[in-house]
Each structure stands twice: as structure tokens, then as C-alpha cells.
Design a protein around this motif. Structure first.
Motif, short mmCIF file in Angstrom:
data_model
loop_
_atom_site.label_atom_id
_atom_site.label_comp_id
_atom_site.label_asym_id
_atom_site.label_seq_id
_atom_site.Cartn_x
_atom_site.Cartn_y
_atom_site.Cartn_z
N MET A 197 12.65 143.18 18.06
CA MET A 197 12.23 142.54 19.29
C MET A 197 12.27 141.03 19.13
SD MET A 197 9.61 144.51 21.41
CE MET A 197 9.84 146.20 21.79
N ALA A 198 12.66 140.32 20.19
CA ALA A 198 12.66 138.85 20.16
C ALA A 198 11.22 138.39 20.09
CB ALA A 198 13.35 138.31 21.40
N GLN A 199 11.01 137.27 19.41
CA GLN A 199 9.66 136.76 19.22
C GLN A 199 9.45 135.51 20.03
OE1 GLN A 199 9.46 135.87 15.09
NE2 GLN A 199 9.65 137.97 14.44
N GLU A 200 8.18 135.23 20.31
CA GLU A 200 7.80 133.97 20.93
C GLU A 200 7.50 133.00 19.80
OE1 GLU A 200 8.16 133.94 24.36
OE2 GLU A 200 8.86 135.87 23.68
N VAL A 201 7.87 131.76 19.99
CA VAL A 201 7.63 130.77 18.95
C VAL A 201 7.01 129.54 19.56
CG1 VAL A 201 9.53 131.51 17.47
CG2 VAL A 201 9.95 129.79 19.20
N PRO A 202 6.25 128.80 18.76
CA PRO A 202 5.70 127.56 19.28
C PRO A 202 6.82 126.56 19.48
CG PRO A 202 5.10 127.85 16.98
CD PRO A 202 5.81 129.09 17.41
N ALA A 203 6.69 125.72 20.49
CA ALA A 203 7.70 124.69 20.72
C ALA A 203 7.67 123.70 19.57
CB ALA A 203 7.43 123.98 22.04
N THR A 204 8.84 123.40 19.01
CA THR A 204 8.90 122.44 17.92
C THR A 204 9.68 121.20 18.32
OG1 THR A 204 10.88 123.53 17.08
CG2 THR A 204 8.77 124.21 16.13
N ALA A 205 10.03 121.11 19.59
CA ALA A 205 10.79 119.96 20.06
C ALA A 205 9.90 118.73 20.11
CB ALA A 205 11.35 120.25 21.44
N SER A 206 10.52 117.59 20.17
CA SER A 206 9.84 116.31 20.25
C SER A 206 8.85 116.31 21.41
CB SER A 206 10.89 115.22 20.45
OG SER A 206 10.34 114.09 21.06
N ALA A 207 7.79 115.54 21.26
CA ALA A 207 6.79 115.45 22.32
C ALA A 207 7.40 114.91 23.60
CB ALA A 207 5.64 114.56 21.87
N ALA A 208 8.51 114.15 23.49
CA ALA A 208 9.16 113.60 24.67
C ALA A 208 10.04 114.63 25.36
CB ALA A 208 10.00 112.38 24.29
N SER A 209 10.29 115.77 24.73
CA SER A 209 11.14 116.78 25.34
C SER A 209 10.49 117.32 26.59
CB SER A 209 11.38 117.94 24.36
OG SER A 209 12.14 117.50 23.28
N SER A 235 11.13 132.08 23.35
CA SER A 235 12.11 131.57 22.38
C SER A 235 13.49 131.62 23.01
CB SER A 235 12.09 132.42 21.10
OG SER A 235 12.62 133.71 21.38
N LEU A 236 14.42 130.94 22.39
CA LEU A 236 15.81 130.97 22.81
C LEU A 236 16.32 132.41 22.84
CD1 LEU A 236 18.45 129.37 23.39
CD2 LEU A 236 18.80 129.31 20.93
N GLU A 237 15.99 133.19 21.80
CA GLU A 237 16.46 134.58 21.70
C GLU A 237 15.91 135.44 22.84
OE1 GLU A 237 16.86 132.68 17.77
OE2 GLU A 237 15.15 132.86 19.12
N THR A 238 14.64 135.24 23.19
CA THR A 238 14.03 136.03 24.26
C THR A 238 14.74 135.76 25.59
OG1 THR A 238 11.87 136.12 23.19
CG2 THR A 238 11.90 136.43 25.58
N LEU A 239 14.91 134.48 25.93
CA LEU A 239 15.57 134.16 27.19
C LEU A 239 17.02 134.63 27.19
CD1 LEU A 239 14.15 130.67 28.19
CD2 LEU A 239 13.53 132.93 29.04
N TRP A 240 17.69 134.49 26.07
CA TRP A 240 19.09 134.93 25.98
C TRP A 240 19.18 136.44 26.22
CZ3 TRP A 240 23.23 131.83 25.88
CH2 TRP A 240 24.47 132.44 25.69
N ALA A 279 13.52 126.59 21.20
CA ALA A 279 13.61 126.74 19.75
C ALA A 279 13.94 128.19 19.39
CB ALA A 279 12.28 126.34 19.10
N SER A 280 14.70 128.34 18.33
CA SER A 280 15.04 129.67 17.83
C SER A 280 13.87 130.24 17.06
CB SER A 280 16.26 129.57 16.91
OG SER A 280 16.46 130.77 16.22
#
Length: 195
Positions: A1-13, A61-66, A99-100
Motif C-alpha cells: 500500500m502507498a504510504q503517507e509521508v510528512p512534507a519535506t519540501a522547503s518551507a517556501a514550497s 505522497s507522490l505514490e498515493t496520488l499517482w 515527496a516520495s
């Protein structure tokens, strides 16, 4: 199953547009005539995860949406690409970033291809000096520029924007526009979109 992940992108994202994603997921699931349970099963995601996403909650996550896009037969851009202004600038540390869950990997959509559009892709190399001024192209042409290295002024001749590596701009190519390298060895990718 695809997992949910915390966002790791820049705070400006930019924040993932959950309200838009929720509305599209509900609409496309209804269009496909599939139950919440069936879409979750086919996509390999938990039913509770899909329910949260359709309610506008969660951090997919990217995988979940994909997986959901593949199941519903919709391009990811339909979930992530909100209406845009005529001229759009996305700085290197901005944009809706997913994020993946499987690797240190992030994807930021800069532009979705409109239905029926044709896109020509060019690699640009420019040096400081003369400005590359372009006359208007055919009606409806949109140009997209992603700066790879150097620094440049790019966009509509009346109001160009300064780009640094990783910055993106889109502007109407059917108006006078320009590209001016501000540093040696300026490199970019230009995509010319014809509808």
C-alpha cells in the motif's frame, strides 16, 4: 500500500492544494462509477486514506496520488494544477511539491499541458550582451522557461522577470517577449506550447 509521508519540501514550497485534490477525486470517482472501497482497492491505498483525501485532509505522497490517478485514468496535473495567471513565476524553492515515500525524491509540477496542445522543447544557451527580443508568435502560444544555470531576465518585453537557477516563468508568447542573459554560461529549457 502507498504510504503517507510528512512534507519535506522547503518551507517556501506551496501547500498541496487539498481542496482542489478532494474535489477532483470525488468528481472523477463518480465519473468512473466506482465506490470509495473499489478505488482504494484498485489503487492499493487504505480506504480511510482515500476518505481523508476526498474530505480535503491528509498529506498524500507522490505514490498515493499517482496510484489514484492511474486508477481513475486522470493525469496528475488535473489534481495539482490550479488555474494560473497569464504570467506565472515559480521560484526554485516554490511550487506544489510532493515527496516520495520510497526515496529522497521530490516532484514539483510547474505546468500541465492543456488538452490538444503541442509542446516544442528547446535547450537555450545565452551569454550577456545583446537582448534576444522576440516578436509575437501565433495567437495562443504560451512559452515556459526553466532556468538551469546563470541568471536571466525573461518574459514579456514590458515586464520581464529576473530568474535564477531553478526558477520557472510562463508568459504569453503571442506578445513581444525577451530573453537576456545576465551571467556567462546562462542555460535554460524553453517549451513553446501551441494550442
Amino acid at each position: 500500500m502507498a504510504q503517507e509521508v510528512p512534507a519535506t519540501a522547503s518551507a517556501a514550497s506551496a501547500k498541496v492544494p487539498m481542496d482542489s485534490i478532494a474535489a477532483v477525486l470525488r468528481r472523477e470517482r463518480g465519473r468512473a462509477g466506482l465506490s470509495l472501497t473499489e478505488v482504494a482497492r484498485r489503487a492499493g491505498v487504505a480506504k480511510s486514506t482515500l476518505s481523508q483525501l476526498e474530505s480535503g485532509n491528509g498529506n498524500p505522497s507522490l505514490e498515493t496520488l499517482w496510484a489514484l490517478c492511474v486508477t481513475l485514468d486522470v493525469p496528475p496535473s488535473r489534481l495539482l494544477d490550479p488555474p494560473r495567471p497569464r504570467v506565472q513565476v515559480i521560484r526554485a524553492d516554490e511550487g506544489v511539491t510532493l515527496a516520495s515515500a520510497q526515496a529522497d525524491y521530490q516532484a514539483a509540477m510547474l505546468s500541465a499541458s492543456p488538452p490538444g496542445a503541442r509542446r516544442d522543447i528547446y535547450r537555450l544557451s545565452a551569454e550577456p550582451g545583446a537582448v534576444r527580443a522576440s516578436d509575437p508568435h501565433m495567437p495562443g502560444v504560451v512559452e515556459h522557461v526553466l532556468l538551469a544555470s546563470g541568471r536571466a531576465r525573461v518574459g514579456l518585453a514590458a515586464e520581464p522577470v529576473e530568474l535564477r537557477p531553478g526558477d520557472y516563468v510562463a508568459y504569453p508568447g503571442d506578445l513581444p517577449h525577451l530573453f537576456e542573459a545576465l551571467e556567462p554560461s546562462t542555460r535554460a529549457v524553453l517549451i513553446s506550447e501551441h494550442n
